[in-house]
Design an enzyme around this catalytic site. Structure first.
Site, PDB file in Angstrom:
ATOM      1  CG  HIS A  40      -4.967  25.457 -13.171  1.00  0.00           C
ATOM      2  ND1 HIS A  40      -4.292  25.451 -12.027  1.00  0.00           N
ATOM      3  CD2 HIS A  40      -3.777  24.474 -13.979  1.00  0.00           C
ATOM      4  CE1 HIS A  40      -3.201  24.853 -11.890  1.00  0.00           C
ATOM      5  NE2 HIS A  40      -2.639  24.461 -13.086  1.00  0.00           N
ATOM      6  CG  HIS A  43      -1.336  28.739 -13.084  1.00  0.00           C
ATOM      7  ND1 HIS A  43      -2.212  27.558 -13.831  1.00  0.00           N
ATOM      8  CD2 HIS A  43      -0.153  28.383 -13.258  1.00  0.00           C
ATOM      9  CE1 HIS A  43      -1.200  26.867 -14.465  1.00  0.00           C
ATOM     10  NE2 HIS A  43      -0.101  27.374 -13.978  1.00  0.00           N
ATOM     11  CB  SER A 195      -2.064  19.615 -13.211  1.00  0.00           C
ATOM     12  OG  SER A 195      -0.908  19.376 -14.287  1.00  0.00           O
TER      13      SER A 195
HETATM   14  P1  AMP Z   1       3.312  25.660 -14.587  1.00  0.00           P
HETATM   15  O1  AMP Z   1       2.546  26.664 -15.249  1.00  0.00           O
HETATM   16  O2  AMP Z   1       2.763  24.287 -14.337  1.00  0.00           O
HETATM   17  O3  AMP Z   1       4.777  25.917 -14.761  1.00  0.00           O
HETATM   18  O4  AMP Z   1       3.053  26.252 -13.104  1.00  0.00           O
HETATM   19  C1  AMP Z   1       3.361  27.667 -12.681  1.00  0.00           C
HETATM   20  C2  AMP Z   1       3.179  27.818 -11.255  1.00  0.00           C
HETATM   21  O5  AMP Z   1       1.968  27.471 -10.705  1.00  0.00           O
HETATM   22  C3  AMP Z   1       4.215  26.952 -10.467  1.00  0.00           C
HETATM   23  O6  AMP Z   1       5.074  27.423  -9.306  1.00  0.00           O
HETATM   24  C4  AMP Z   1       3.478  25.678  -9.960  1.00  0.00           C
HETATM   25  O7  AMP Z   1       3.863  25.076  -8.802  1.00  0.00           O
HETATM   26  C5  AMP Z   1       2.232  26.334  -9.518  1.00  0.00           C
HETATM   27  N1  AMP Z   1       1.174  25.480  -9.751  1.00  0.00           N
HETATM   28  C6  AMP Z   1       0.607  24.912 -10.519  1.00  0.00           C
HETATM   29  N2  AMP Z   1      -0.511  24.074 -10.089  1.00  0.00           N
HETATM   30  C7  AMP Z   1      -0.635  24.504  -9.004  1.00  0.00           C
HETATM   31  C8  AMP Z   1      -1.666  24.193  -7.994  1.00  0.00           C
HETATM   32  N3  AMP Z   1      -2.793  23.253  -8.240  1.00  0.00           N
HETATM   33  N4  AMP Z   1      -1.903  24.827  -7.159  1.00  0.00           N
HETATM   34  C9  AMP Z   1      -0.879  25.840  -6.585  1.00  0.00           C
HETATM   35  N5  AMP Z   1       0.078  26.334  -7.485  1.00  0.00           N
HETATM   36  C10 AMP Z   1       0.013  25.729  -8.563  1.00  0.00           C
END
Ligand code: AMP
Length: 288
Positions: A40, A43, A195
């Site tokens: 999203h 990312h 998220s």
């Molecule tokens: P994930 O795919 O949920 O493991 O997240 C991958 C990376 O994206 C991690 O470093 C998360 O902290 C970051 N991330 C997830 N959601 C957000 C958001 N809303 N804003 C900024 N970074 C995010």
């Protein structure tokens, strides 16, 4: 040498192929954004940040089984690979690493170095999700060793994870060679932190979920009061009244995540975890 200035993003599924490619790019700085996919704009903001200061941006998509303490959460984790590739290409990502479980854990899920994060494993996310941060350490250390980035870009959305990874870099002896860049949380218009799990919310649940951010803002706005316990109770009561199940509403020292009973003059962070239906959401706010 392959021209990485073209619009094409190169996709690798094998560690060896990725490493051969990166080897050919010697001398260029590498920015790395590890993810679990279902991408999203949060990312995307990490990719954009990485592009500002590194020459090759590598993103990984790997839904790491060892960091899921809840099997059904793992099984229900959204997979949207085609849309992810489109988003990354549009964002200007150069390389996507898309391994499968056998590629990452050829010797079995319990193989590889397991790090101990001490106190961080015992509070908040560590307490609610036993083994979660061990799994994070296992996969992130493996990915760092594969990609050998100069900079690692992670979201403040997962505040405790950032602290764990900071400690991981220290334990790996890479605190001076890999810079951890913590990027601000991207939010929807109503404040809900973006998220991958949000897409599992029904429309009414999605509308309700904005309340998590409102709780954080209210904790912030009352920081000159002397009664965090009261603010905490107001938040948990509010969440429950909406049918949301709070797991924790907490105040901690922003530097070491030591739990605070009350506001103090130091750098503080408010953190929240709650279940909306069967979707578990987390968020946090550094108290300005
Ligand atoms: P994930 O795919 O949920 O493991 O997240 C991958 C990376 O994206 C991690 O470093 C998360 O902290 C970051 N991330 C997830 N959601 C957000 C958001 N809303 N804003 C900024 N970074 C995010």
């Amino acid at each position: 040498m392959r021209d990485i200035a073209s619009d094409d993003m190169t996709i690798f599924k094998k560690i060896k192929d990725l490493q051969d490619f990166l080897q050919q790019q010697k001398g260029r700085t590498i920015g790395f954004v590890p993810t679990m996919g279902a991408l999203h704009n949060g990312h995307r903001s990490l990719i954009e940040k990485a592009k500002e200061s590194t020459e090759i941006v590598v993103c990984s998509i790997f839904v790491n089984p060892t960091q899921f303490n809840d099997k059904s959460d793992f099984e229900k984790y959204p997979v949207t690979t085609d849309a992810d590739i489109a988003l990354l290409t549009e964002a200007g990502c150069n390389v996507l690493f898309l391994p499968d479980v056998a590629e990452m854990y050829p010797g079995g899920l319990d193989k590889g170095t397991i790090y101990d994060f001490g106190y961080l494993e015992t509070v908040l996310e560590g307490a609610m999700r036993p083994g979660h941060f061990k799994g994070v350490g296992q996969v992130v250390s493996h990915l760092i060793n594969i990609v050998q980035p100069n900079k690692l870009f992670m979201g403040q959305k997962d505040y405790q994870q950032c602290m764990v990874v900071r400690d991981l870099l220290r334990q790996m002896g890479k605190e001076n060679s890999v810079e951890l860049v913590i990027c601000p949380t991207k939010r929807e218009a109503d404040g809900l932190a973006m998220s991958s799990r949000n897409r599992r919310l029904s429309e009414p649940q999605r509308v309700l979920s904005g309340i998590l951010y409102q709780c954080l803002v209210s904790i912030q706005s009352k920081k000159s009061s002397d009664n965090f316990a009261l603010v905490q109770k107001e938040c948990t009561d509010l969440l429950k009244a909406k049918g949301i199940e709070p797991e924790y509403v907490a105040l901690a020292d922003a530097r070491d995540l030591k739990i605070l009973d009350n506001y103090n003059g130091n750098a503080m962070v408010a953190l929240i975890a709650a279940k909306v239906g069967n979707v578990r959401l987390i968020d946090n706010l550094i108290l300005e």
